[in-house]
Design an enzyme around this catalytic site. Structure first.
Site, short mmCIF file in Angstrom:
data_model
loop_
_atom_site.label_atom_id
_atom_site.label_comp_id
_atom_site.label_asym_id
_atom_site.label_seq_id
_atom_site.Cartn_x
_atom_site.Cartn_y
_atom_site.Cartn_z
N ILE A 107 0.82 -1.21 0.00
CA ILE A 107 0.00 0.00 0.00
C ILE A 107 0.85 1.26 0.00
O ILE A 107 1.66 1.47 0.89
CB ILE A 107 -0.92 0.01 1.24
N ASP A 109 -5.49 36.78 -27.09
CA ASP A 109 -5.93 38.12 -27.45
C ASP A 109 -4.74 38.92 -27.93
O ASP A 109 -3.63 38.65 -27.51
CB ASP A 109 -6.34 38.83 -26.15
P1 ADP Z 1 -9.12 43.35 -29.31
O1 ADP Z 1 -9.28 43.52 -27.85
O2 ADP Z 1 -9.16 41.95 -29.77
O3 ADP Z 1 -7.96 44.07 -29.89
P2 ADP Z 1 -11.63 44.82 -29.43
O4 ADP Z 1 -12.81 43.90 -29.49
O5 ADP Z 1 -11.31 45.48 -28.17
O6 ADP Z 1 -10.37 44.03 -30.04
O7 ADP Z 1 -11.80 45.94 -30.53
C1 ADP Z 1 -12.21 45.67 -31.83
C2 ADP Z 1 -12.43 46.93 -32.60
O8 ADP Z 1 -13.45 47.67 -31.98
C3 ADP Z 1 -11.21 47.84 -32.63
O9 ADP Z 1 -10.45 47.59 -33.76
C4 ADP Z 1 -11.83 49.22 -32.72
O10 ADP Z 1 -12.08 49.58 -34.04
C5 ADP Z 1 -13.14 49.08 -32.00
N1 ADP Z 1 -13.06 49.54 -30.61
C6 ADP Z 1 -12.27 49.04 -29.62
N2 ADP Z 1 -12.47 49.67 -28.47
C7 ADP Z 1 -13.39 50.60 -28.69
C8 ADP Z 1 -14.03 51.60 -27.88
N3 ADP Z 1 -13.75 51.75 -26.60
N4 ADP Z 1 -14.95 52.39 -28.48
C9 ADP Z 1 -15.26 52.25 -29.78
N5 ADP Z 1 -14.69 51.36 -30.57
C10 ADP Z 1 -13.77 50.53 -30.07
#
Ligand code: ADP
Ligand code: MG
Length: 871
Positions: A287, A331
């Protein structure tokens, strides 16, 4: 209570609060008056029950039987001897106590982890924004709620913007519900209809708001049903489960063999007493008493170490899975990049402006308005880095900017979401209404109908659009994240449905987010470790490509955009993920499909995420990694591990640790089982060649529980070796004992057993049975202590440094001292039924005990030319 139809000012009075939050003294008063925000746990078990629980263990039961039989044999043989059963029972009890202490320590370590990874809430107190542990919330606190937050208490809304919550944890209904602060609710409205109340444990899926806490802990909605939710038993990791089975089978096997041997012995006419003795010894030998406890402790030590490397393990089994990871989906923003965003370029028809040229432009004002950053005490408060960069560019470009913003009164917000990729706000300014949208170019440009050039309003045509896309491409190629800003002015409140139409294109803002320098190294480390790195981002395909190239992620892989993914069938996507290294402009739904495809291809996937919508992908992946800094509470809650620095390199460190900890556990198992086999062989062979039993149960117990457990623990603390990242990932389907580990365990056990038996034979034939047993006992114990050094590496221990595991050296000294005491101190030698050895006998014992190192070193010399094969 009817908080839903009281006015906010009534609630302020009721809870001694205000819009600036509670004061310090009010916090204390409310804590006493309304309780703390904790769901009461079931009573802690007391120590005695815990020890009893340990004793319930299957193996311990066998040991107890051994003690009873040992008492009976003593009785039958005429010499009534209580010492041995007493010693056996004491060893069992001491072992149980040590077990409790160790488990306690291990679970403390794990509790500590839980604490640092437990939810936080943002509140106003004393007119300051504070981020506190959710369990420290009190009634009357003013809580700030954003998308991705877990609502940790019952809340009456004071302000809300398109606030949707998911109350599925309470109602089972997962369709988000709209909540509104201004709504007026009649008396006697059921909870599900109280649209101005948020229920504890619900989560904010989009929008934002401010509220006052009306109930905490056991008085909150979740607390009321908590009593039925308690009682979740500790879950074992797959490895622990497997080990449980291994031990069980070993125990059952031992019992069967004991039985067979007992019967054969009796049939051969050997004395019953002898046969009983042999059978018990065999059972005790077979064991692996310490195995499971030690594995648990090794895991706990490992995860505590990981915290110092920015990795919080939320689910223990992630440690095992980490070692098997074959793909890391990361990401881009913040994980591969530094998340230190800064506005670098601005485009206004038809000029690209550098950072010092765009100062007075309207675009910056709009960027700062369509934004949730706040300026207070000369600091910008915000959690969204994109917004912060835009806000910063405006605030620091002119004096009094802060003051300008105050002329605009926000009346509506549609928050940013990874699905729509833009954000919209409506402001009242003088007598007009100003709608501002900002977001991805490809989502907003076709909603714009006009633009201004030299104060003339011009209609947007195809050639203008093409021009903008070219500018967008140029900026993206420089790794800039491009945001479009557009707006419209109306004299009536714009219709909510058509907010984003007929907009005026204002311009583009290019934001730089430099890649993290250390990531490049981590990615090449992954390559050598047989792990693929894949970038998944919501950002534009060209920006993604530029960053991927800078970091060597793309190599000769493909890029897929969310649009393309949408068109692919599941089957096709499964093929595509094999050759695609960058996924751009994806939505959280795409993320989930990507993980699924990888998993269907048999990959073990680690996936990062931060938003609310990332939770499904995080849950679905094998190792969900949430971001500690930018991650939402929802993402953290769904994850297996949390990266406290949001850094890709920390995932790689986690993988390294996962592999290292797994190795250490294997070292422990290898060591303990080969020792156990050595003991079985000694007893079994002695029986087969008709020698008297060379070891008494008490000897075996001593070796198994005392002199074996220290080296095993020390092996569990072995430093993670650098070469763990030079081999391919562990295969998840491969058993624990694959790749020759079982053969090694058996052959090494055979060696130890034969050495011990040899010493017994010599002692027995030249001196007496007592001397024989003493020598056998000592050789067994010491040879295992020496053998523990063999476990450290597949390389010669002289190469990795004899002294490099300090714990093993301490365990060596302690165990040798203990063993020598047992056979040399008169009182102890009486209990253990051993005799004091002379110098000749000692020399022989030492010579035999050191053999395992010599033999294994020689075999290592021949085998290490082959690749590392410890897995
Ligand atoms: P990741 O985090 O993968 O880089 P996001 O989903 O944060 O991508 O962003 C995707 C797209 O959304 C960006 O390329 C931008 O054009 C737009 N975006 C990001 N953050 C903002 C924000 N706070 N307000 C408006 N548009 C945004
Ligand atoms: Mg993001």
């Amino acid at each position: 209570m009817d908080y839903y139809n009281k006015s906010i000012s009534e609630l302020y009075i009721l809870f001694n609060s205000s819009k600036n939050g509670l004061t310090k003294s009010a916090v204390e008063i409310n804590k006493r008056k309304f309780g703390i925000n904790q769901i009461e746990n079931k009573k802690e078990k007391n120590l005695f029950i815990k020890i009893l629980n340990q004793l319930k263990d299957f193996m311990v039961i066998i040991l107890f039987i051994a003690a009873i039989i040992s008492f009976i044999t003593g009785y039958l043989s005429g010499k009534i001897d209580y010492i041995e059963p007493i010693v056996i029972i004491s060893i069992i009890v001491i072992n149980a106590i040590i077990g409790v202490i160790q488990e306690e320590k291990a679970s403390k370590a794990i509790d500590a982890l839980k604490k640092i990874s437990s939810p936080h809430s943002k509140i106003y107190r004393d007119n300051k924004i504070q981020n506190i542990l959710s369990k420290d919330l009190v009634v009357g606190d003013i809580i700030i709620l954003e998308s991705g937050d877990l609502v940790a208490a019952d809340v009456r809304l004071i302000e809300s913007n398109s606030l949707y919550t998911d109350e599925s944890s309470l109602t089972g209904e997962s369709i988000p519900v709209l909540k509104e602060a201004e709504i007026i609710i009649n008396k006697d409205t059921p909870i599900s209809e109280q649209k101005n109340m948020l229920i504890s444990s619900s989560l904010i899926t989009s929008g934002n708001g401010i509220g006052i806490i009306t109930a905490v802990g056991m008085n909150s909605q979740i607390g009321k049903i908590a009593k039925t939710l308690q009682n979740n038993p500790k879950e074992l990791t797959p490895l622990q489960k497997r080990l449980n089975n291994v031990s069980k089978y070993l125990g059952i096997g031992a019992i069967i063999i004991c039985f067979v041997i007992f019967l054969t012995g009796i049939l051969e006419g050997r004395p019953i007493i002898d046969m009983l003795m042999i059978s018990i010894s065999l059972a005790v030998a077979a064991i692996p008493e310490g195995l499971i406890a030690i594995v648990t402790i090794v895991l706990a030590i490992g995860v505590s170490k990981m915290v110092r490397h920015n990795v919080i393990v939320r689910k223990l089994q992630a440690v095992e899975t980490l070692g098997c990871a074959t793909v890391i989906c990361s990401d881009k923003t913040g994980t591969l990049t530094q998340n230190k965003m800064k506005v670098k370029k601005v485009y206004i028809p038809f000029d690209i402006l550098d950072s010092n040229e765009y100062i007075s432009s309207k675009i910056l004002l709009f960027g700062a308005l369509c934004n949730n950053s706040k300026f207070s005490n000369n600091k910008i408060l915000n959690s969204n880095p994109t917004d912060k960069a835009l806000f910063e560019a405006f605030i620091y470009s002119n004096k009094n900017n802060d003051f300008i913003l105050n002329n605009y009164k926000r009346i509506l917000e549609i928050p940013f979401s990874s699905n729509t990729k833009h954000m919209t706000t409506v402001y009242k300014y003088k007598n007009n209404y100003l709608t501002i949208s900002k977001g991805a170019v490809d989502k907003l440009l076709n909603k714009c109908s006009h633009y201004y050039y030299k104060n003339k309003l011009i209609k947007i045509d195809k050639s203008f659009q093409d021009k903008i896309y070219i500018i967008n491409k140029e900026m993206s190629e420089k790794s800039l994240r491009v945001i479009t800003i557009c707006y419209k002015e109306t004299n009536k409140i714009p219709d909510k449905k058509n907010l984003d139409s007929n907009l005026i294109f204002c311009g583009l803002v290019g934001i730089i987010d430099p890649p993290r320098l250390e990531v490049k190294k981590s990615i090449s480390l992954c390559k050598s470790a047989g792990i693929r790195t894949v970038m998944i981002t919501g950002d534009h395909i060209i920006t993604a490509k530029a960053i991927a190239n800078e970091l060597n992620i793309l190599s000769n892989g493909k890029i897929l955009s969310g649009e393309e993914i949408e068109k692919l069938s599941n089957e096709k996507l499964k093929q595509e993920v094999k050759i695609t290294n960058v996924f751009a402009r994806v939505t959280p739904e795409d993320k989930l499909r990507i993980v699924k495809s990888f998993k269907e291809n048999g990959e073990i996937v680690a996936m990062t995420g931060d938003g609310v919508n990332d939770a499904p992908a995080l849950r679905y992946s094998d190792i969900g990694c949430a971001m500690g800094i930018t991650g939402t509470e929802v993402a953290k809650n769904a994850a297996d591990i949390i990266l406290t620095d949001d850094n890709f390199s920390s995932i790689v460190t986690a993988v390294k640790f996962g592999r290292g900890i797994y190795d250490n556990i294997k070292r422990c198992i290898h060591f303990l089982l080969s020792s156990n086999i050595g003991e079985i062989i000694t007893i079994l062979f002695a029986f087969l060649v008709k020698l008297p039993t060379p070891l008494l149960p008490i000897h075996l117990l001593w070796v198994n529980l005392v002199t074996d457990s220290f080296p095993a623990l020390a092996l569990g603390a072995e430093r993670v070796q650098n070469n763990v990242m030079e081999r391919k990932p562990l295969s998840k389907n491969k058993g624990l004992f694959s790749d020759g580990m079982l053969i090694n365990i058996v052959t090494e056990g055979l060696m130890i057993g034969l050495l011990a038996l040899l010493s017994f034979y010599i002692g027995y034939s030249y001196y007496s049975i007592e001397v024989g047993r003493t020598m056998c006992f000592t050789v067994l114990s010491l040879s295992q202590i020496f053998h523990s050094f063999n476990m450290r590496s597949e390389n010669s221990i002289f190469k990795i440094g004899l002294l490099s595991n300090i714990y093993l050296n301490i365990s060596f000294v302690v165990c040798c001292a203990l063993q020598i005491s047992v056979v040399s101190i008169k009182e102890l030698s009486l209990i253990f039924k051993v005799s004091v050895l002379n110098i000749n006998q000692w020399s022989l014992v030492l010579l035999l005990s050191i053999m395992p190192i010599i033999v294994v070193e020689i075999s290592k010399y021949f085998t290490t030319k082959k690749k590392y094969s410890f897995n």
